[in-house]
Design an enzyme around this catalytic site. Structure first.
Site: not given
Length: 382
Positions: A49, A240, A266, A311, A350, A352
């Site tokens: 990411s 992105g 995400c 984003f 996240h 995890e």
């Protein structure tokens, strides 16, 4: 005492920081962001990411615990560069195999230390994440500024297909113990996981719960996945802008139309929102850190979460069949959604990454529940 060669960090607004190179010689450019986590620098560097991003860590001492072969979140280092305040001279941990500087040089990561990261973070907070360039081994401000200003920015940039696996593969590794990673539990469900830049610990947490995992490339058509007869589809994190990922949005719509249980994290969260008719937008400086409070609107519980996104899905654009499940307590931005008509849901943070340390792990159990009970598993308790 080790000696380091000079390095500079230049921002597109004309700001230049002078420090020391602690990584590979050379030059790198990307979007400069700040991350407020106190640990996990190796996981950050290997998180897909962070592709095309230069990461500034706000915690001043980075490298205390060194690096090792087990803490990779992918098979490569994706961050475009690293910026820190102080590099400790000694790394001490029973799992250490490399000190941070040696690790950076070994993996070709350009990095700078010895700058005022508080000042840099204030600039990014006030002006927003901006293009930057680290130049290590020479001090040519005009060259660094030109390269920073030449970086086009992440808006409109489809990076999911760049970092994704090229071929499908099975995943059988579960969570870590003091003896290493466990083997996957006896499978209860077959889950196809889209790799938009997936982190390994996401796959481990699914495998731990009895998911037989098939990981597929980002551009895999829905028909190919449906032929695998999955019990559920997982949409991974990734880098992105989500809007150019039309191939993923089209596939997700097909899964939703067929009522296949779907869970996104995400970028996967943003893609689920787009496939459901919502909109996304670039944030000013994004959320990056391991200490972000998020409220679960169904339970009222406040969760400490790990975040990494620039984003976000627009909370004001949600259609009638999407309900808000989680919101950020920093800025009120959207953190979780659930479809009311099909068993599909997603989370922006996240779960995890061990924030809290396990405050949000229940979302993986919710996915298994959705594969068992369908859309009823995603509705709030009465």
């Amino acid at each position: 005492m080790p000696s380091f060669i000079p390095a500079i960090l230049a921002l597109a607004d004309g700001t230049v920081f002078k420090g020391q190179s602690i990584g590979a010689d050379g030059v790198t450019s990307g979007e400069v962001v700040f991350n407020t986590a106190m640990s996990g620098y190796q996981e950050i560097l290997t998180d897909p990411s962070y592709c095309r991003q230069i990461v500034t860590l706000t915690y001043p001492h980075i490298g205390n615990t060194g690096c090792n072969a087990e803490d990779f979140e992918s098979n490569a280092n994706y961050a475009a560069g690293l910026v820190i305040r102080d590099l400790p001279l000694v790394a001490s941990n029973w799992r250490t195999q490399d000190d941070l500087s040696s690790y950076l040089k070994k993996h070709g990561i350009v990095a700078i230390a010895g700058i005022d990261t508080r000042k840099l973070t204030r600039i990014l907070r006030e002006k927003g994440a901006q293009a930057g360039c680290i130049l290590a081994g020479e001090v040519d401000e005009s060259k660094a500024l030109a390269m920073a200003r030449a970086f086009p920015g992440l808006a409109g940039m489809d990076l999911a297909k760049v970092v994704s696996a090229k071929e499908s593969y099975p995943w059988t590794e579960a969570e870590w113990t003091l003896k290493g990673y466990r083997a996957a539990a006896e499978p209860r469900f077959h889950v196809v996981a889209y790799d938009f830049g997936v982190k390994r610990n996401i796959l481990r947490m699914l495998a731990e719960r009895g998911c037989r995992l098939t990981v597929v490339p980002a551009q895999t058509p829905a028909a190919d996945v449906l032929a695998m007869k999955p019990d559920g589809v997982f949409l991974s994190n990734g880098p992105g802008d989500p809007e150019p990922c039309d191939y993923a949005i089209a596939a997700i719509r097909e899964f939703l139309d067929r009522g296949i249980p779907t869970f996104g994290i995400c970028l996967g969260h943003q893609l689920l929102a787009l496939a459901s008719g919502a909109k996304t937008a670039k944030m000013k400086f994004g959320h990056h850190g391991a200490n972000h409070p998020v409220k679960d609107l169904d339970s009222g519980q406040v969760l400490i979460t790990s975040q990494n996104h620039g984003f976000a899905a627009d909370i004001d654009s949600l259609p009638a069949n999407l309900r808000v499940t989680h919101v950020s307590l920093f800025d009120g931005s959207l953190q979780g959604i659930a479809r009311t008509d099909v068993p599909a849901f997603s989370f922006q943070g996240h779960p995890e990454a061990s924030p809290g340390p396990h405050d949000v792990a229940y979302l993986f159990d919710r996915f298994l529940d959705a594969m068992s009970r369908g859309v009823a598993a995603l509705q709030p308790a009465q």
